[in-house]
Design a protein around this motif. Structure first.
Motif, PDB file in Angstrom:
ATOM      1  N   ALA A 212     -61.668 -10.016  10.620  1.00 16.78           N
ATOM      2  CA  ALA A 212     -62.603  -9.112  11.292  1.00 16.78           C
ATOM      3  C   ALA A 212     -64.019  -9.275  10.763  1.00 16.78           C
ATOM      4  CB  ALA A 212     -62.137  -7.670  11.120  1.00 16.78           C
ATOM      5  N   SER A 215     -65.469 -12.797  11.616  1.00 11.60           N
ATOM      6  CA  SER A 215     -65.761 -12.890  13.050  1.00 11.60           C
ATOM      7  C   SER A 215     -67.068 -12.167  13.379  1.00 11.60           C
ATOM      8  CB  SER A 215     -64.613 -12.281  13.868  1.00 11.60           C
ATOM      9  OG  SER A 215     -63.433 -13.037  13.740  1.00 11.60           O
ATOM     10  N   GLU A 216     -67.259 -10.998  12.788  1.00  5.02           N
ATOM     11  CA  GLU A 216     -68.504 -10.277  13.011  1.00  5.02           C
ATOM     12  C   GLU A 216     -69.702 -11.085  12.522  1.00  5.02           C
ATOM     13  OE1 GLU A 216     -68.592  -6.322  11.482  1.00  5.02           O
ATOM     14  OE2 GLU A 216     -66.871  -5.644  12.654  1.00  5.02           O
ATOM     15  N   THR A 219     -70.382 -14.083  14.847  1.00  3.88           N
ATOM     16  CA  THR A 219     -70.966 -13.633  16.114  1.00  3.88           C
ATOM     17  C   THR A 219     -72.446 -13.283  15.938  1.00  3.88           C
ATOM     18  OG1 THR A 219     -68.835 -12.796  16.909  1.00  3.88           O
ATOM     19  CG2 THR A 219     -70.815 -11.903  17.939  1.00  3.88           C
ATOM     20  N   ALA A 220     -72.739 -12.499  14.902  1.00  5.12           N
ATOM     21  CA  ALA A 220     -74.129 -12.117  14.654  1.00  5.12           C
ATOM     22  C   ALA A 220     -74.994 -13.341  14.360  1.00  5.12           C
ATOM     23  CB  ALA A 220     -74.201 -11.127  13.490  1.00  5.12           C
ATOM     24  N   GLN A 294     -59.209  -1.954  15.229  1.00  8.26           N
ATOM     25  CA  GLN A 294     -59.787  -3.147  15.848  1.00  8.26           C
ATOM     26  C   GLN A 294     -58.708  -4.074  16.396  1.00  8.26           C
ATOM     27  OE1 GLN A 294     -62.626  -4.198  12.445  1.00  8.26           O
ATOM     28  NE2 GLN A 294     -63.684  -5.045  14.209  1.00  8.26           N
ATOM     29  N   TYR A 311     -61.641 -13.359  17.990  1.00 13.87           N
ATOM     30  CA  TYR A 311     -63.053 -13.732  17.796  1.00 13.87           C
ATOM     31  C   TYR A 311     -63.806 -13.699  19.118  1.00 13.87           C
ATOM     32  CZ  TYR A 311     -67.133 -16.692  17.038  1.00 13.87           C
ATOM     33  OH  TYR A 311     -68.409 -17.185  17.004  1.00 13.87           O
ATOM     34  N   TRP A 314     -63.868  -9.903  20.477  1.00 17.35           N
ATOM     35  CA  TRP A 314     -64.865  -9.070  19.802  1.00 17.35           C
ATOM     36  C   TRP A 314     -66.286  -9.555  20.092  1.00 17.35           C
ATOM     37  CZ3 TRP A 314     -61.679  -9.452  14.700  1.00 17.35           C
ATOM     38  CH2 TRP A 314     -60.610  -8.543  14.756  1.00 17.35           C
ATOM     39  N   GLY A 315     -66.455 -10.867  20.187  1.00 19.51           N
ATOM     40  CA  GLY A 315     -67.792 -11.424  20.424  1.00 19.51           C
ATOM     41  C   GLY A 315     -68.356 -11.077  21.766  1.00 19.51           C
TER      42      GLY A 315
END
Length: 317
Positions: A212, A215-216, A219-220, A294, A311, A314-315
């Motif tokens: 988690a 992946s965040e 993405t950011a 999540q 991934y 969430w993205g």
């Protein structure tokens, strides 16, 4: 005793252990390669899966491997075919399915195991349910060992899984250990029955947290203009490095494979088990609760897919 005599004694003990008759229930992604390593170690094996075709196909595949002895692998069509086994290994999706494979609704044995047999649950089971099932088996004189695994399919194939073993009876642990060693590189004794499954759930919660968080970050970073491949390289050479960055997100996210072999519903289930465990012991665990939520949302949206697909899910949010 001379070195030669010590080696002869060790080999004699090994040969005696190889006379153990083993049953294996659950021939999925992990189960089949684990069973293959039991056969490769020289044990007489009967395999069983809820799917009869799968049972037959796996038995045929294992029998056709040139390094094994074909006569030592047999399909088990029903519970009675496993009644003469000394060690029964289960690798199933949930602890409820494990219990259903062993006991009927009245708590009676489905497999009429003989005295001295040991049941080894290598699934990712709920530790509280493991303890309950173990008590019911003990009432019939059958000891249970919990020995869940970590390492994914790659290490299941190599026979180098990490094992977390819990047991109430030392004799049962010792009797089953040589069979377990055929599938592992290390066995960690965690304590009483259920502690192995507790450790596995908590381990997978930590792994899921890394999935988690990483992946965040990816993405950011991607939205800011960073190359995800470069980000993974930096993470792997920095303090953010983990098993997830080295073995999961690199090949299965950056390279776009999305085929780690670990299904999303399974990791979501493991985090729920960890969340329940934390609640049971009276521990406030906000991180575990957040990660569970999540993965639960991702599972509800994506269903039975590889867990690395979270991934992309969430993205897109």
């Amino acid at each position: 005793m001379s070195a030669a005599e010590q080696e002869a004694a060790r080999q004699d003990g090994t040969d005696q252990q190889k006379t153990l008759a083993v049953g294996f229930i659950g021939l999925g992604t992990m189960g089949e390669p684990m069973a293959a390593n039991i056969v490769a170690a020289g044990y007489d094996l009967r395999v069983h899966d809820v799917d009869p075709d799968r049972t037959r196909e796996v038995a045929e595949r294992l029998s056709s491997r040139p390094e094994e002895t074909p006569a030592r692998v047999h399909p088990a069509s029903d519970a009675d075919d496993l009644a003469d086994r000394d060690v029964i290994v289960l690798m199933l999706p949930t602890s409820a399915i494990v219990r259903a494979a062993l006991l009927d609704e009245d708590g009676q044995l489905k497999i009429p195991l003989r005295s001295g047999a040991v049941v080894v649950d290598m699934s990712s089971s709920d530790p509280t349910e493991t303890v309950a099932t173990g008590k019911q088996l003990a009432a019939h004189g059958i000891p249970m060992v919990d020995a869940p695994v970590s390492g994914a399919r790659e290490r299941a194939i190599a026979g180098t899984l990490a094992i977390m073993m819990g047991a109430d009876e030392e004799a049962a642990a010792e009797r089953s250990a040589p069979v377990i060693e055929a599938m592992s590189r290390a066995i960690y004794r965690t304590g009483r029955l259920g502690t192995g499954h507790a450790m596995k759930a908590l381990n997978n919660f930590v792994a899921a947290s890394s999935v988690a968080a990483t992946s965040e970050a990816l993405t950011a970073g991607g939205r800011f203009g960073l190359d995800p491949a470069v980000m993974v390289d930096v993470l792997n050479d920095s303090t953010g490095q983990s098993f997830i960055t080295t073995h999961v997100l690199g090949p299965h996210v950056v390279e776009g494979r999305y085929a780690s072999g670990f299904a999303l519903p399974l990791i979501a289930k493991d985090v729920r088990i960890a969340e329940n465990l934390q609640r049971t012991v009276g521990h406030h665990a906000p991180v575990c609760q957040a990660v569970s939520a999540q993965f639960g949302a991702a599972e509800a949206a994506l269903g039975n897919t590889d867990h690395t697909e979270v991934y992309r899910f969430w993205g897109e949010g």
